[in-house]
Design a protein around this motif. Structure first.
Motif, PDB file in Angstrom:
ATOM      1  N   ASP A 213      65.348  45.829  41.127  1.00 42.83           N
ATOM      2  CA  ASP A 213      65.087  44.734  40.592  1.00 42.83           C
ATOM      3  C   ASP A 213      63.864  43.489  40.222  1.00 42.83           C
ATOM      4  OD1 ASP A 213      67.462  45.800  40.069  1.00 42.83           O
ATOM      5  OD2 ASP A 213      68.947  44.967  40.890  1.00 42.83           O
ATOM      6  N   ALA A 214      63.496  44.078  41.575  1.00 41.92           N
ATOM      7  CA  ALA A 214      62.509  42.858  40.846  1.00 41.92           C
ATOM      8  C   ALA A 214      61.372  43.143  39.741  1.00 41.92           C
ATOM      9  CB  ALA A 214      61.856  42.732  42.537  1.00 41.92           C
ATOM     10  N   SER A 215      60.793  41.827  39.081  1.00 39.37           N
ATOM     11  CA  SER A 215      60.284  42.039  38.268  1.00 39.37           C
ATOM     12  C   SER A 215      58.527  42.240  38.825  1.00 39.37           C
ATOM     13  CB  SER A 215      59.949  41.059  37.197  1.00 39.37           C
ATOM     14  OG  SER A 215      61.181  40.413  36.748  1.00 39.37           O
ATOM     15  N   ILE A 216      58.305  43.054  37.541  1.00 39.74           N
ATOM     16  CA  ILE A 216      56.405  43.226  38.598  1.00 39.74           C
ATOM     17  C   ILE A 216      55.504  44.016  37.342  1.00 39.74           C
ATOM     18  CG2 ILE A 216      57.499  44.592  40.418  1.00 39.74           C
ATOM     19  CD1 ILE A 216      56.972  47.563  39.369  1.00 39.74           C
ATOM     20  N   CYS A 217      54.613  44.030  36.830  1.00 37.19           N
ATOM     21  CA  CYS A 217      53.982  44.482  36.025  1.00 37.19           C
ATOM     22  C   CYS A 217      52.739  45.551  36.490  1.00 37.19           C
ATOM     23  CB  CYS A 217      53.396  43.744  36.003  1.00 37.19           C
ATOM     24  SG  CYS A 217      52.161  43.968  34.238  1.00 37.19           S
ATOM     25  N   VAL A 218      52.304  46.374  35.825  1.00 30.90           N
ATOM     26  CA  VAL A 218      50.761  47.053  36.150  1.00 30.90           C
ATOM     27  C   VAL A 218      49.780  47.106  35.562  1.00 30.90           C
ATOM     28  CG1 VAL A 218      49.687  49.143  37.285  1.00 30.90           C
ATOM     29  CG2 VAL A 218      52.139  48.453  38.521  1.00 30.90           C
ATOM     30  N   ALA A 219      48.900  46.435  35.464  1.00 32.46           N
ATOM     31  CA  ALA A 219      47.257  45.999  34.127  1.00 32.46           C
ATOM     32  C   ALA A 219      45.922  46.826  34.996  1.00 32.46           C
ATOM     33  CB  ALA A 219      47.566  44.935  34.056  1.00 32.46           C
ATOM     34  N   ARG A 220      46.693  47.832  34.008  1.00 30.03           N
ATOM     35  CA  ARG A 220      45.534  49.004  34.135  1.00 30.03           C
ATOM     36  C   ARG A 220      43.941  48.274  33.225  1.00 30.03           C
ATOM     37  NH1 ARG A 220      45.851  53.307  30.825  1.00 30.03           N
ATOM     38  NH2 ARG A 220      44.212  54.474  32.448  1.00 30.03           N
ATOM     39  N   GLU A 221      42.871  48.611  32.711  1.00 32.26           N
ATOM     40  CA  GLU A 221      41.772  48.890  32.668  1.00 32.26           C
ATOM     41  C   GLU A 221      41.732  47.843  31.704  1.00 32.26           C
ATOM     42  OE1 GLU A 221      39.689  52.343  32.096  1.00 32.26           O
ATOM     43  OE2 GLU A 221      39.645  51.249  34.216  1.00 32.26           O
ATOM     44  N   LEU A 222      41.936  46.793  32.539  1.00 33.44           N
ATOM     45  CA  LEU A 222      42.086  45.774  31.266  1.00 33.44           C
ATOM     46  C   LEU A 222      40.603  45.407  30.602  1.00 33.44           C
ATOM     47  CD1 LEU A 222      43.649  42.862  33.894  1.00 33.44           C
ATOM     48  CD2 LEU A 222      44.320  44.161  31.866  1.00 33.44           C
ATOM     49  N   THR A 223      40.895  45.181  29.400  1.00 34.78           N
ATOM     50  CA  THR A 223      39.652  44.517  28.437  1.00 34.78           C
ATOM     51  C   THR A 223      38.544  45.790  27.852  1.00 34.78           C
ATOM     52  OG1 THR A 223      37.824  44.402  29.550  1.00 34.78           O
ATOM     53  CG2 THR A 223      39.750  41.794  29.594  1.00 34.78           C
ATOM     54  N   LYS A 224      39.389  47.293  27.851  1.00 36.17           N
ATOM     55  CA  LYS A 224      38.891  48.879  28.021  1.00 36.17           C
ATOM     56  C   LYS A 224      39.215  48.887  27.491  1.00 36.17           C
ATOM     57  CE  LYS A 224      37.015  49.016  32.470  1.00 36.17           C
ATOM     58  NZ  LYS A 224      37.014  49.333  34.170  1.00 36.17           N
TER      59      LYS A 224
ATOM     60  N   PHE B 146      41.324  51.513  26.600  1.00 39.70           N
ATOM     61  CA  PHE B 146      43.453  52.356  27.408  1.00 39.70           C
ATOM     62  C   PHE B 146      43.755  51.326  27.870  1.00 39.70           C
ATOM     63  CE2 PHE B 146      40.141  56.273  26.796  1.00 39.70           C
ATOM     64  CZ  PHE B 146      41.131  56.222  25.793  1.00 39.70           C
ATOM     65  N   GLU B 147      43.461  50.021  28.179  1.00 48.04           N
ATOM     66  CA  GLU B 147      43.868  49.329  28.711  1.00 48.04           C
ATOM     67  C   GLU B 147      46.086  48.788  28.479  1.00 48.04           C
ATOM     68  OE1 GLU B 147      43.220  44.578  27.986  1.00 48.04           O
ATOM     69  OE2 GLU B 147      44.344  44.447  26.639  1.00 48.04           O
ATOM     70  N   THR B 148      46.148  48.470  29.409  1.00 54.66           N
ATOM     71  CA  THR B 148      47.843  48.940  28.914  1.00 54.66           C
ATOM     72  C   THR B 148      48.571  47.414  30.402  1.00 54.66           C
ATOM     73  OG1 THR B 148      48.279  50.716  30.219  1.00 54.66           O
ATOM     74  CG2 THR B 148      47.799  51.502  28.101  1.00 54.66           C
ATOM     75  N   TYR B 149      50.201  47.456  30.100  1.00 48.88           N
ATOM     76  CA  TYR B 149      50.408  46.552  30.371  1.00 48.88           C
ATOM     77  C   TYR B 149      52.088  47.150  30.528  1.00 48.88           C
ATOM     78  CZ  TYR B 149      47.402  42.912  30.875  1.00 48.88           C
ATOM     79  OH  TYR B 149      46.473  41.302  30.128  1.00 48.88           O
ATOM     80  N   HIS B 150      52.131  47.687  32.074  1.00 50.48           N
ATOM     81  CA  HIS B 150      53.925  48.543  32.550  1.00 50.48           C
ATOM     82  C   HIS B 150      53.944  47.403  32.747  1.00 50.48           C
ATOM     83  CE1 HIS B 150      51.585  52.941  31.625  1.00 50.48           C
ATOM     84  NE2 HIS B 150      50.683  51.916  33.078  1.00 50.48           N
ATOM     85  N   ARG B 151      55.281  46.865  32.086  1.00 52.44           N
ATOM     86  CA  ARG B 151      56.502  46.052  32.806  1.00 52.44           C
ATOM     87  C   ARG B 151      57.254  46.324  32.952  1.00 52.44           C
ATOM     88  NH1 ARG B 151      53.605  44.215  28.061  1.00 52.44           N
ATOM     89  NH2 ARG B 151      51.901  42.728  28.191  1.00 52.44           N
ATOM     90  N   GLY B 152      58.112  45.872  34.141  1.00 53.76           N
ATOM     91  CA  GLY B 152      59.828  46.029  33.959  1.00 53.76           C
ATOM     92  C   GLY B 152      59.867  45.661  35.596  1.00 53.76           C
ATOM     93  N   SER B 153      61.167  46.325  35.766  1.00 53.06           N
ATOM     94  CA  SER B 153      61.586  46.344  37.396  1.00 53.06           C
ATOM     95  C   SER B 153      60.794  46.993  37.894  1.00 53.06           C
ATOM     96  CB  SER B 153      63.077  46.373  37.160  1.00 53.06           C
ATOM     97  OG  SER B 153      63.743  47.933  36.745  1.00 53.06           O
ATOM     98  N   ALA B 154      61.205  47.053  39.132  1.00 46.26           N
ATOM     99  CA  ALA B 154      60.104  48.062  40.418  1.00 46.26           C
ATOM    100  C   ALA B 154      60.794  49.110  40.487  1.00 46.26           C
ATOM    101  CB  ALA B 154      60.131  47.610  41.517  1.00 46.26           C
ATOM    102  N   ALA B 155      62.251  49.238  40.155  1.00 44.30           N
ATOM    103  CA  ALA B 155      62.467  50.991  40.224  1.00 44.30           C
ATOM    104  C   ALA B 155      62.338  51.472  38.534  1.00 44.30           C
ATOM    105  CB  ALA B 155      64.651  51.057  40.216  1.00 44.30           C
ATOM    106  N   GLU B 156      62.358  50.633  37.385  1.00 43.90           N
ATOM    107  CA  GLU B 156      62.328  51.108  36.506  1.00 43.90           C
ATOM    108  C   GLU B 156      60.683  51.722  35.998  1.00 43.90           C
ATOM    109  OE1 GLU B 156      64.488  48.205  33.655  1.00 43.90           O
ATOM    110  OE2 GLU B 156      62.212  47.891  34.120  1.00 43.90           O
TER     111      GLU B 156
END
Length: 237
Positions: free
Chosen positions: A182-193, A195-205
């Motif tokens: 249930d921990a809240s995490i985020c995977v931020a990828r390709e910042l400023t490029k 295909f920049e994306t932020y994946h936000r949610g629980s670790a399980a999600e």
């Protein structure tokens, strides 16, 4: 007001989008005698884009110490240097720290320009608490050490930020899901490029999401500490 002249300038460069470079950074890069960079071919593309043509000196993890002595010696003789990394702020998970120690020892004047940083960009965009945070650089490669580092991050009272390889991120997220689903995490990828994306949610999600579509590109992993103070709820009149 005229700017104070320094012998060495640490200059952050864009982490993706070339337009993020600052006006002051461009001014410094145009006026110094020499630019030291990790990869002369990589940095040469950015410099050519802005019509900057200066002698380049390679300075990377494997030669930073001898280069530091060389730069300090030449700076003492009157030459000026700009220090850049492949992306972002030199000295933050990039060469620069040992050079600064050498400059201090030789009483060589230097300054650091503000500018692009993947750490701060990812932190603000993650939606996780920003009042206190820890940056741990690249996560350990060995599974035991990595699990221990992730456990410490989960038990902390602040947001933890790490760099992680796209080849290891799926396994890392699964480890987090096992430790604290249930921990809240985020995977931020390709910042400023593009295909920049932020994946936000629980670790399980995110573990389930990445099983279907593993993320690619440069990645910043952010973990919300389970002991972090809960934000106050705003009240509307």
């Amino acid at each position: 007001m005229p700017e104070i002249e320094y012998s060495v300038y640490f200059v952050p460069v864009p982490i993706g989008n070339r337009s993020d470079i600052t006006l002051r950074a461009l001014e410094v890069l145009k006026k110094v005698d020499i630019i030291a960079c990790e990869d002369t071919r990589h940095s040469g593309l950015l410099l050519s884009h802005y019509d900057i043509h200066k002698p380049l000196l390679s300075m990377h993890d494997h030669n930073e110490q001898p280069r530091a002595v060389e730069i300090a010696t030449r700076a003492a003789s009157g030459e000026s240097f700009a220090i850049i990394s492949d992306a972002g702020m030199p000295g933050v998970s990039d060469p620069g720290y040992r050079l600064i120690q050498t400059l201090k020892e030789h009483n060589i004047s230097f300054t650091v320009l503000p500018g692009p940083s993947a750490v701060i960009t990812a932190l603000v965009g993650s939606g996780l608490p920003t009042d206190a945070f820890f940056f741990g650089g690249f996560l350990p490669v060995k599974s035991g050490k990595k699990a221990s580092t992730l456990q410490q991050a989960l038990e902390s009272s602040h947001t933890s930020i790490f760099y992680e390889s796209p080849h290891r991120i799926v396994k890392t997220i699964h480890t987090l899901a096992e430790l604290a689903p249930d921990a809240s995490i985020c995977v931020a990828r390709e910042l400023t490029k593009t295909f920049e994306t932020y994946h936000r949610g629980s670790a399980a999600e995110l573990a389930q999401e990445f099983d279907n579509r593993p993320p690619k590109g440069e990645i910043v992993l952010l973990i919300g500490g389970t002991n972090a103070p809960k934000p106050r709820k705003s009240t509307e009149e």
